[in-house]
Design a protein around this motif. Structure first.
Motif, PDB file in Angstrom:
ATOM      1  N   GLY A   1      62.162 -18.413  18.903  1.00 49.10           N
ATOM      2  CA  GLY A   1      63.068 -17.556  17.840  1.00 49.10           C
ATOM      3  C   GLY A   1      64.379 -18.273  17.442  1.00 49.10           C
ATOM      4  N   HIS A   2      64.187 -19.670  17.196  1.00 50.58           N
ATOM      5  CA  HIS A   2      65.160 -20.178  16.729  1.00 50.58           C
ATOM      6  C   HIS A   2      64.749 -20.433  15.305  1.00 50.58           C
ATOM      7  N   ASP A   3      66.054 -20.719  14.345  1.00 48.18           N
ATOM      8  CA  ASP A   3      65.744 -21.465  13.203  1.00 48.18           C
ATOM      9  C   ASP A   3      66.092 -22.952  13.175  1.00 48.18           C
ATOM     10  N   VAL A   4      65.083 -23.698  12.592  1.00 45.09           N
ATOM     11  CA  VAL A   4      64.907 -24.938  12.905  1.00 45.09           C
ATOM     12  C   VAL A   4      64.660 -25.716  11.328  1.00 45.09           C
ATOM     13  N   LYS A   5      65.426 -26.768  11.230  1.00 43.36           N
ATOM     14  CA  LYS A   5      64.971 -27.694  10.140  1.00 43.36           C
ATOM     15  C   LYS A   5      64.758 -29.118  10.819  1.00 43.36           C
ATOM     16  N   VAL A   6      63.583 -29.678  10.328  1.00 41.15           N
ATOM     17  CA  VAL A   6      63.218 -30.957  10.811  1.00 41.15           C
ATOM     18  C   VAL A   6      63.092 -32.261   9.677  1.00 41.15           C
ATOM     19  N   GLU A   7      64.115 -32.985   9.875  1.00 42.09           N
ATOM     20  CA  GLU A   7      64.061 -34.585   9.000  1.00 42.09           C
ATOM     21  C   GLU A   7      63.238 -35.424   9.753  1.00 42.09           C
ATOM     22  N   THR A   8      62.402 -36.230   8.946  1.00 35.52           N
ATOM     23  CA  THR A   8      61.583 -37.155   9.500  1.00 35.52           C
ATOM     24  C   THR A   8      62.064 -38.231   8.955  1.00 35.52           C
ATOM     25  N   GLN A   9      62.100 -39.471   9.709  1.00 33.38           N
ATOM     26  CA  GLN A   9      62.590 -40.641   9.317  1.00 33.38           C
ATOM     27  C   GLN A   9      61.232 -41.744   9.567  1.00 33.38           C
ATOM     28  N   GLY A  10      60.299 -41.913   8.747  1.00 35.54           N
ATOM     29  CA  GLY A  10      59.254 -42.466   8.987  1.00 35.54           C
ATOM     30  C   GLY A  10      58.989 -43.424   7.769  1.00 35.54           C
ATOM     31  N   ALA A  11      57.702 -43.873   7.878  1.00 32.10           N
ATOM     32  CA  ALA A  11      57.308 -44.894   7.216  1.00 32.10           C
ATOM     33  C   ALA A  11      57.548 -44.515   5.601  1.00 32.10           C
ATOM     34  N   MET A  12      57.346 -43.394   5.220  1.00 29.79           N
ATOM     35  CA  MET A  12      57.798 -42.970   3.826  1.00 29.79           C
ATOM     36  C   MET A  12      59.207 -42.681   3.440  1.00 29.79           C
ATOM     37  N   GLY A  13      60.092 -43.151   4.565  1.00 35.72           N
ATOM     38  CA  GLY A  13      61.494 -43.042   4.475  1.00 35.72           C
ATOM     39  C   GLY A  13      61.892 -41.657   5.163  1.00 35.72           C
ATOM     40  N   ILE A  14      63.121 -41.193   4.519  1.00 35.94           N
ATOM     41  CA  ILE A  14      63.497 -39.769   4.826  1.00 35.94           C
ATOM     42  C   ILE A  14      62.818 -38.642   4.019  1.00 35.94           C
ATOM     43  N   GLU A  15      62.454 -37.745   5.026  1.00 36.26           N
ATOM     44  CA  GLU A  15      61.602 -36.601   4.326  1.00 36.26           C
ATOM     45  C   GLU A  15      62.322 -35.507   4.843  1.00 36.26           C
ATOM     46  N   ASN A  16      62.630 -34.080   3.967  1.00 39.59           N
ATOM     47  CA  ASN A  16      63.263 -33.000   4.611  1.00 39.59           C
ATOM     48  C   ASN A  16      64.649 -33.339   4.900  1.00 39.59           C
ATOM     49  N   GLU A  17      65.178 -33.857   4.026  1.00 39.90           N
ATOM     50  CA  GLU A  17      66.639 -34.228   4.661  1.00 39.90           C
ATOM     51  C   GLU A  17      67.682 -33.431   5.034  1.00 39.90           C
ATOM     52  N   ILE A  18      68.271 -33.431   6.036  1.00 35.15           N
ATOM     53  CA  ILE A  18      69.101 -32.482   6.646  1.00 35.15           C
ATOM     54  C   ILE A  18      70.345 -32.564   5.670  1.00 35.15           C
TER      55      ILE A  18
END
Length: 104
Positions: free
Chosen positions: A31-48
């Motif tokens: 029941g939490h609200d969440v935003k996930v930023e990935t820092q991978g081979a493609m750079g930062i995605e879905n930046e917070i």
């Protein structure tokens, strides 16, 4: 609880995205609200964004490397776990976050 999450591993391929998926599923199921930023081979995605951080109760870093732009999260309590822990036990990680927020 609103959670911002950063996931990152040394190669930035599979484990970064596996952790993001598992933590998102666990957060939503609790029941939490969440935003996930990935820092991978493609750079930062879905930046917070600064607004995401302002609205968040806590930050989770599921990382095995340094977080790019870690200073952005200075206003939040940050919990760090290894990527493997986030993949193996995402529900336990989210429960730990809830306890950390309650203890604040």
């Amino acid at each position: 609880m609103k959670v911002v999450v950063v996931t990152a591993c040394p190669t930035g391929i599979a484990h970064t995205y596996m952790a993001a998926e598992k933590l998102t599923e666990a957060a939503l199921s609790q029941g939490h609200d969440v935003k996930v930023e990935t820092q991978g081979a493609m750079g930062i995605e879905n930046e917070i964004t600064p607004l995401d951080i302002e609205e968040a109760d806590i930050a989770l870093f599921a990382v095995d490397i340094a977080v790019e732009g870690e200073d952005r999260f200075g206003s939040l309590k940050v919990v760090k776990v290894p990527v493997a822990e986030a993949i193996r036990n995402p529900d336990a990680v989210m429960t730990q976050l809830g306890r950390s927020v309650s203890a604040s």
